[in-house]
Design a protein around this motif. Structure first.
Motif, short mmCIF file in Angstrom:
data_model
loop_
_atom_site.label_atom_id
_atom_site.label_comp_id
_atom_site.label_asym_id
_atom_site.label_seq_id
_atom_site.Cartn_x
_atom_site.Cartn_y
_atom_site.Cartn_z
N UNK A 1 27.01 -43.90 -13.11
CA UNK A 1 25.94 -44.09 -14.08
C UNK A 1 25.04 -42.86 -14.09
N UNK A 2 25.01 -42.13 -15.21
CA UNK A 2 24.17 -40.94 -15.31
C UNK A 2 22.75 -41.33 -15.70
N UNK A 3 21.79 -41.13 -14.79
CA UNK A 3 20.37 -41.37 -15.12
C UNK A 3 19.78 -40.04 -15.62
N UNK A 4 18.46 -39.89 -15.61
CA UNK A 4 17.89 -38.66 -16.17
C UNK A 4 18.39 -37.43 -15.42
N UNK A 5 18.27 -37.44 -14.09
CA UNK A 5 18.68 -36.28 -13.30
C UNK A 5 19.85 -36.57 -12.36
N UNK A 6 19.97 -37.82 -11.94
CA UNK A 6 20.96 -38.18 -10.91
C UNK A 6 22.08 -39.01 -11.48
N UNK A 7 23.23 -38.94 -10.83
CA UNK A 7 24.30 -39.88 -11.14
C UNK A 7 24.35 -40.88 -9.99
N UNK A 8 24.33 -42.18 -10.29
CA UNK A 8 24.40 -43.19 -9.24
C UNK A 8 25.58 -44.13 -9.51
N UNK A 9 25.90 -44.97 -8.56
CA UNK A 9 27.06 -45.86 -8.75
C UNK A 9 26.73 -46.91 -9.82
N UNK A 10 27.71 -47.18 -10.66
CA UNK A 10 27.52 -48.18 -11.73
C UNK A 10 27.82 -49.56 -11.16
N UNK A 11 27.25 -50.59 -11.79
CA UNK A 11 27.56 -51.96 -11.38
C UNK A 11 28.56 -52.55 -12.37
N UNK A 12 29.15 -53.69 -11.99
CA UNK A 12 30.20 -54.28 -12.82
C UNK A 12 29.69 -54.71 -14.18
N UNK A 22 10.54 -42.28 -23.75
CA UNK A 22 10.48 -40.89 -24.21
C UNK A 22 11.91 -40.45 -24.53
N UNK A 23 12.09 -39.81 -25.67
CA UNK A 23 13.44 -39.56 -26.19
C UNK A 23 14.28 -38.65 -25.30
N UNK A 24 13.65 -37.79 -24.51
CA UNK A 24 14.43 -36.79 -23.77
C UNK A 24 15.08 -37.34 -22.51
N UNK A 25 14.60 -38.48 -22.01
CA UNK A 25 15.12 -38.96 -20.73
C UNK A 25 15.96 -40.22 -20.87
N UNK A 26 16.59 -40.63 -19.76
CA UNK A 26 17.50 -41.78 -19.81
C UNK A 26 16.75 -43.10 -19.66
N UNK A 27 15.71 -43.11 -18.86
CA UNK A 27 15.01 -44.36 -18.54
C UNK A 27 14.10 -44.84 -19.66
N UNK A 28 13.07 -45.60 -19.30
CA UNK A 28 12.15 -46.15 -20.29
C UNK A 28 10.78 -46.38 -19.67
N UNK A 57 13.60 -41.06 -11.67
CA UNK A 57 12.26 -41.18 -12.24
C UNK A 57 11.86 -42.65 -12.20
N UNK A 58 10.56 -42.91 -12.17
CA UNK A 58 10.08 -44.29 -12.28
C UNK A 58 10.63 -44.94 -13.54
N UNK A 59 10.77 -44.13 -14.60
CA UNK A 59 11.27 -44.66 -15.87
C UNK A 59 12.75 -45.03 -15.77
N UNK A 60 13.51 -44.28 -14.94
CA UNK A 60 14.90 -44.68 -14.69
C UNK A 60 14.92 -46.05 -14.00
N UNK A 61 14.01 -46.24 -13.05
CA UNK A 61 13.96 -47.51 -12.31
C UNK A 61 13.64 -48.68 -13.24
N UNK A 62 12.77 -48.45 -14.25
CA UNK A 62 12.48 -49.51 -15.23
C UNK A 62 13.78 -49.96 -15.90
N UNK A 63 14.54 -48.98 -16.38
CA UNK A 63 15.78 -49.32 -17.09
C UNK A 63 16.81 -49.95 -16.16
N UNK A 64 16.92 -49.41 -14.95
CA UNK A 64 17.89 -49.96 -13.99
C UNK A 64 17.52 -51.40 -13.62
#
Length: 367
Positions: A1-12, A22-28, A57-64
């Motif tokens: 799973x590609x987040x804003x800066x990091x790639x982490x393991x995806x879930x099923x 913000x349009x430039x990043x992955x999170x919310x 980013x904290x915004x990645x954590x919101x989306x995750x």
């Protein structure tokens, strides 16, 4: 799973989400999922140093949390575990000079509400049992901790932030003794938010929240010093699982001059390209070194809304008229929601699938 800066393991399996980001990043910054879980975040500076290294980013954590949590409690668990594993850090702004902070989060679903606050990889969470709760760019969890990082207190003691005697307060131990100047304003905003909620205690409605989010005197609605409230969201989460959750989004800045438009999760939702930001092949946010160029990320509704704001400022009379038209549009959405939740109307799934699209279209026509 590609987040804003990091790639982490995806879930099923991930849940359907609606995001304000913000349009430039992955999170919310905030959003909701199909199970009625809502999460929002904001920046905070603590005694733990901010991470220059790119992490979550904290915004990645919101989306995750929204994608992986089917309840507010589960979202807290998901976010805390990912924070401990990957840490938080990296720039939160689309500019060459890094702007880095830690995060606090507000989470709710149909039956529970939580506050999750962080300092580096450390965290504390509080379940909110009654009444109302707000957060505003500062640590606010004191002694009422429901869950915490296993080494939180040990960390506070080893750093000399807590003596180990008496009750442990997360905010007292981890807040900076001397806040950055922008944090001083946060204290007044936090108090004002709490007071506005207290004034409406017992009869808070979606309109109450919209009014609070539009409050300029308190600094909750910011429209100055080149900084503007970027987007706003209000969610109504009925306890009765037979009733849908209704999420209102402005999708434009400055809620005092924006329209809250209703969104409901149903199958076959009509895409709304008017509020989707453009994508770029060689995106400066994805090239390293980052942010070397500036691109125009405004979506169509944003562009039209900005043009309308300029007109409002130039022609007061016309501006007032437009604002009234927009408020009428919002009122229709609120009345529709009350009818839906009160059981007086039963819209077809197709109508609900087109709801947000139709509201955005109507707003575009007014502009």
């Amino acid at each position: 799973q590609q987040c804003t800066y990091l790639e982490i393991e995806q879930v099923e399996r991930t849940h359907a989400v609606v995001l304000s980001r913000p349009a430039w990043l992955w999170g919310a910054e905030m959003g909701a999922n199909e199970h009625g879980v809502c999460v929002g975040n904001e920046g905070v500076w603590t005694r733990e140093p901010v991470g220059e290294d790119e992490a979550l980013l904290g915004m990645d954590l919101v989306r995750l949390g929204l994608e992986r949590g089917s309840s507010a409690r589960e979202a807290v668990e998901v976010m805390a575990a990912l924070l401990e594993r990957y840490g938080q850090g990296g720039s939160c702004k689309e500019e060459p000079v890094p702007f880095i902070y830690h995060n606090t989060f507000l989470l709710a679903d149909r039956t529970e509400a939580w506050v999750l606050e962080t300092a580096g990889r450390y965290w504390a969470a509080q379940r909110i049992q009654e009444g109302s709760r707000n957060i505003s760019n500062q640590l606010s969890i004191g002694r009422e901790i429901t869950a915490e990082h296993a080494e939180l207190r040990q960390r506070a003691r080893s750093q000399g932030w807590w003596s180990g005697d008496g009750d442990f307060s997360f905010a007292e131990a981890f807040s900076l003794p001397h806040q950055p100047p922008r944090m001083e304003a946060a204290k007044a905003r936090y108090r004002a938010g709490r007071e506005l909620l207290r004034q409406h205690a017992g009869h808070i409605t979606a309109e109450t929240f919209m009014g609070i989010l539009r409050d300029k005197a308190s600094g909750i609605c910011v429209d100055s010093e080149g900084f503007r409230t970027a987007g706003s969201m209000v969610s109504v989460l009925p306890r009765d699982p037979a009733l849908p959750c209704v999420h209102f989004f402005t999708a434009t800045p400055d809620p005092s001059r924006s329209v809250f438009k209703p969104f409901v999760f149903v199958a076959g939702i009509k895409p709304v390209p008017q509020v989707t930001s453009p994508t770029f092949r060689d995106d400066p946010a994805k090239q390293v070194p980052r942010f070397q160029q500036v691109v125009d990320r405004r979506h169509e509704l944003y562009r039209r809304h900005q043009a309308a704001l300029e007109m409002m400022e130039q022609d007061q009379e016309k501006g007032q008229k437009l604002l009234q038209t927009l408020r009428d549009l919002e009122q229709q959405g609120l009345e529709g929601m009350n009818a839906l939740l009160g059981g007086t109307v039963a819209p077809s799934p197709e109508e609900l699938a087109d709801l947000f699209f139709d509201c955005v279209e109507a707003e575009m026509k007014f502009y």
